[in-house]
Design a protein around this motif. Structure first.
Motif, PDB file in Angstrom:
ATOM      1  N   VAL A 257       0.596  -1.397   0.166  1.00 20.18           N
ATOM      2  CA  VAL A 257      -0.215  -0.245  -0.176  1.00 20.18           C
ATOM      3  C   VAL A 257       0.783   1.442   0.431  1.00 20.18           C
ATOM      4  CG1 VAL A 257      -1.703   1.479   1.238  1.00 20.18           C
ATOM      5  CG2 VAL A 257      -1.686  -1.112   0.974  1.00 20.18           C
ATOM      6  N   VAL A 258       0.741   1.790  -1.216  1.00 16.45           N
ATOM      7  CA  VAL A 258       1.092   3.357  -0.819  1.00 16.45           C
ATOM      8  C   VAL A 258       1.313   4.420   0.058  1.00 16.45           C
ATOM      9  CG1 VAL A 258       0.840   5.658  -2.381  1.00 16.45           C
ATOM     10  CG2 VAL A 258       1.505   3.550  -3.365  1.00 16.45           C
ATOM     11  N   VAL A 259       1.822   4.364   0.976  1.00 16.23           N
ATOM     12  CA  VAL A 259       1.983   5.570   2.470  1.00 16.23           C
ATOM     13  C   VAL A 259       2.691   6.533   2.045  1.00 16.23           C
ATOM     14  CG1 VAL A 259       1.695   2.879   4.112  1.00 16.23           C
ATOM     15  CG2 VAL A 259       3.890   3.910   3.619  1.00 16.23           C
ATOM     16  N   ALA A 260       3.516   6.694   1.235  1.00 11.92           N
ATOM     17  CA  ALA A 260       4.188   8.062   1.523  1.00 11.92           C
ATOM     18  C   ALA A 260       4.566   8.446   0.202  1.00 11.92           C
ATOM     19  CB  ALA A 260       5.342   8.430   2.341  1.00 11.92           C
ATOM     20  N   TYR A 261       4.822   9.279  -0.251  1.00 12.76           N
ATOM     21  CA  TYR A 261       5.705  10.078  -1.568  1.00 12.76           C
ATOM     22  C   TYR A 261       6.909  11.069  -1.503  1.00 12.76           C
ATOM     23  CZ  TYR A 261       1.683  13.152  -2.511  1.00 12.76           C
ATOM     24  OH  TYR A 261       0.358  14.251  -2.081  1.00 12.76           O
TER      25      TYR A 261
ATOM     26  N   ALA B 294      13.913   8.174   3.814  1.00 12.64           N
ATOM     27  CA  ALA B 294      14.605   6.684   2.285  1.00 12.64           C
ATOM     28  C   ALA B 294      13.921   7.707   1.567  1.00 12.64           C
ATOM     29  CB  ALA B 294      14.107   5.392   2.942  1.00 12.64           C
ATOM     30  N   LEU B 295      12.330   8.098   1.176  1.00 13.84           N
ATOM     31  CA  LEU B 295      12.340   9.135   0.360  1.00 13.84           C
ATOM     32  C   LEU B 295      13.073   9.832  -0.370  1.00 13.84           C
ATOM     33  CD1 LEU B 295       8.073   9.184   0.584  1.00 13.84           C
ATOM     34  CD2 LEU B 295       9.301   7.839  -1.210  1.00 13.84           C
ATOM     35  N   LEU B 296      13.772  11.073   0.761  1.00 14.17           N
ATOM     36  CA  LEU B 296      14.411  12.153   0.755  1.00 14.17           C
ATOM     37  C   LEU B 296      15.428  12.159  -0.126  1.00 14.17           C
ATOM     38  CD1 LEU B 296      13.955  14.866   0.392  1.00 14.17           C
ATOM     39  CD2 LEU B 296      14.601  15.315   2.399  1.00 14.17           C
ATOM     40  N   ARG B 297      16.264  11.123   0.759  1.00 13.36           N
ATOM     41  CA  ARG B 297      17.789  10.703   0.336  1.00 13.36           C
ATOM     42  C   ARG B 297      18.000  10.014  -0.869  1.00 13.36           C
ATOM     43  NH1 ARG B 297      19.407   7.985   5.756  1.00 13.36           N
ATOM     44  NH2 ARG B 297      20.981  10.052   7.028  1.00 13.36           N
ATOM     45  N   ARG B 298      16.517   9.037  -1.232  1.00 16.72           N
ATOM     46  CA  ARG B 298      16.722   8.607  -2.898  1.00 16.72           C
ATOM     47  C   ARG B 298      15.932   9.860  -3.670  1.00 16.72           C
ATOM     48  NH1 ARG B 298      18.733   6.469  -6.820  1.00 16.72           N
ATOM     49  NH2 ARG B 298      16.805   5.710  -8.109  1.00 16.72           N
ATOM     50  N   LEU B 299      15.600  10.800  -3.673  1.00 15.73           N
ATOM     51  CA  LEU B 299      14.659  11.741  -4.423  1.00 15.73           C
ATOM     52  C   LEU B 299      16.123  12.408  -4.435  1.00 15.73           C
ATOM     53  CD1 LEU B 299      12.521  13.452  -5.428  1.00 15.73           C
ATOM     54  CD2 LEU B 299      12.180  14.321  -3.942  1.00 15.73           C
ATOM     55  N   VAL B 300      16.899  12.972  -3.303  1.00 12.90           N
ATOM     56  CA  VAL B 300      17.956  13.720  -3.303  1.00 12.90           C
ATOM     57  C   VAL B 300      18.938  12.826  -4.958  1.00 12.90           C
ATOM     58  CG1 VAL B 300      20.430  14.244  -2.735  1.00 12.90           C
ATOM     59  CG2 VAL B 300      18.570  14.981  -1.763  1.00 12.90           C
ATOM     60  N   GLU B 301      19.420  11.381  -4.424  1.00 14.94           N
ATOM     61  CA  GLU B 301      20.489  10.527  -5.406  1.00 14.94           C
ATOM     62  C   GLU B 301      19.826  10.970  -7.107  1.00 14.94           C
ATOM     63  OE1 GLU B 301      19.868   6.848  -3.851  1.00 14.94           O
ATOM     64  OE2 GLU B 301      21.297   7.269  -2.904  1.00 14.94           O
ATOM     65  N   VAL B 302      18.166  10.745  -7.125  1.00 12.17           N
ATOM     66  CA  VAL B 302      17.840  10.980  -8.463  1.00 12.17           C
ATOM     67  C   VAL B 302      18.031  11.952  -9.279  1.00 12.17           C
ATOM     68  CG1 VAL B 302      15.683  10.298 -10.001  1.00 12.17           C
ATOM     69  CG2 VAL B 302      16.069   8.892  -8.034  1.00 12.17           C
ATOM     70  N   CYS B 303      17.945  13.518  -8.591  1.00 11.07           N
ATOM     71  CA  CYS B 303      17.801  15.003  -8.982  1.00 11.07           C
ATOM     72  C   CYS B 303      19.383  14.838  -9.117  1.00 11.07           C
ATOM     73  CB  CYS B 303      17.341  16.019  -7.960  1.00 11.07           C
ATOM     74  SG  CYS B 303      15.788  15.976  -7.327  1.00 11.07           S
ATOM     75  N   GLU B 304      20.810  14.088  -8.726  1.00 13.99           N
ATOM     76  CA  GLU B 304      21.710  13.793  -9.022  1.00 13.99           C
ATOM     77  C   GLU B 304      21.932  13.577  -9.488  1.00 13.99           C
ATOM     78  OE1 GLU B 304      24.125  15.533  -4.762  1.00 13.99           O
ATOM     79  OE2 GLU B 304      23.884  13.651  -5.490  1.00 13.99           O
ATOM     80  N   GLU B 305      21.347  12.880 -10.003  1.00 14.04           N
ATOM     81  CA  GLU B 305      21.953  12.109 -11.533  1.00 14.04           C
ATOM     82  C   GLU B 305      21.046  12.739 -12.578  1.00 14.04           C
ATOM     83  OE1 GLU B 305      19.623   8.595 -11.343  1.00 14.04           O
ATOM     84  OE2 GLU B 305      20.984   7.693  -9.350  1.00 14.04           O
ATOM     85  N   LYS B 306      20.151  13.630 -12.829  1.00 17.01           N
ATOM     86  CA  LYS B 306      19.550  13.819 -13.363  1.00 17.01           C
ATOM     87  C   LYS B 306      20.330  15.214 -13.445  1.00 17.01           C
ATOM     88  CE  LYS B 306      15.192  12.527 -13.248  1.00 17.01           C
ATOM     89  NZ  LYS B 306      14.551  11.890 -14.453  1.00 17.01           N
ATOM     90  N   GLY B 307      21.538  15.820 -13.098  1.00 14.89           N
ATOM     91  CA  GLY B 307      21.774  17.384 -13.520  1.00 14.89           C
ATOM     92  C   GLY B 307      21.867  18.434 -12.714  1.00 14.89           C
ATOM     93  N   PHE B 308      20.130  18.263 -11.354  1.00 17.57           N
ATOM     94  CA  PHE B 308      19.970  19.288 -10.842  1.00 17.57           C
ATOM     95  C   PHE B 308      20.941  19.757  -9.881  1.00 17.57           C
ATOM     96  CE2 PHE B 308      15.751  17.486 -11.737  1.00 17.57           C
ATOM     97  CZ  PHE B 308      15.827  19.142 -12.898  1.00 17.57           C
TER      98      PHE B 308
END
Length: 185
Positions: A65-69, A103-117
Motif C-alpha cells: 500500500v502506498v503510504v508516502a510519496y 529513505a524517500l528524501l535520500r532517494r529523491l536527492v540521488e535521483v535529482c543528482e543523477e538528472k543534473g540538478f
C-alpha cells in the motif's frame, strides 16, 4: 524500522497520492493549500511534473500500500532557476517515525543528482514543524532562512522555513546546458 519499499510513482498511484495529500491539506501545515484537490487535479499535477522529467517516488508498506510519496519540481518558474528544484514529502500519519521519509528524501536527492540538478530547496510550512525540519537536517539540508508569518492557515500565521541541499557539484562548476534536467525523461 518497518518494512517498506520505494519505487517510481505511476499514474495508477494517483488515488493514493490524493488520499495522502488530502490528509496533509486538512490537518497539517506542510502545504498551504486549504482545499484538497480532487483526483483529476492530482493526475494533472503528476503528469505535468513527470512529463518534464522531474522525479516522483512512492513508499509502499509491507502489504504494498502506498503510504508516502516524494517528488521534486521547479523551485521557481524563471529560467535562471532551472537547475534548482523544490522537494515535497507527504506521508500518512501511520507511516511517520519509521524511516520512510528519510529513505524517500535520500532517494529523491540521488535521483535529482543523477538528472543534473544543482540545488534542492525545502520550503517547510511552519517553524514549529519539527518533524519536517529534522528530516531535512538528517539528510544534510542547511537552514537558509525563515519567511515569518508568510502563510495563514488554521486561524494563525505560519512561518515558512527555507532549507537548501547542494546537489552534485552545486555551484562549483557550470551546468551542461545541453543536458538541462527539466527536459530529461
Amino acid at each position: 524500522m518497518s518494512a517498506f519499499t520505494l519505487r517510481d510513482a505511476v499514474i495508477e498511484d494517483v488515488p493514493a497520492l490524493r488520499r495522502i495529500y488530502e490528509d496533509a491539506v486538512l490537518h497539517g501545515t506542510a502545504t498551504y493549500e486549504l482545499v484538497p484537490p480532487d483526483e483529476a487535479e492530482m493526475a494533472t499535477r503528476f503528469r505535468n511534473l513527470t512529463g518534464q522529467g522531474y522525479p516522483y517516488l512512492v513508499a509502499l508498506d509491507a502489504e504494498g500500500v502506498v503510504v508516502a510519496y516524494a517528488y521534486a519540481g521547479p523551485f521557481r518558474a524563471r529560467p535562471a532557476y532551472r537547475w534548482s528544484v523544490e522537494d515535497s514529502v507527504y506521508m500518512l500519519p501511520e507511516a511517520k517515525g519509521k524511516g520512510i521519509g528519510t529513505a524517500l528524501l535520500r532517494r529523491l536527492v540521488e535521483v535529482c543528482e543523477e538528472k543534473g540538478f544543482r540545488q534542492m530547496i525545502a520550503v517547510i510550512g511552519g517553524s514549529d514543524h519539527q518533524p519536517s525540519i529534522k528530516l531535512h537536517e538528517r539528510v544534510g539540508f542547511q537552514h537558509i532562512g525563515i519567511f515569518e508569518g508568510s502563510g495563514f492557515k488554521f486561524g494563525r500565521w505560519i512561518d515558512t522555513v527555507f532549507m537548501q541541499y547542494r546537489l552534485g557539484e552545486g555551484r562549483d562548476t557550470l551546468p551542461d546546458e545541453a543536458a538541462y534536467p527539466g527536459t530529461m525523461g
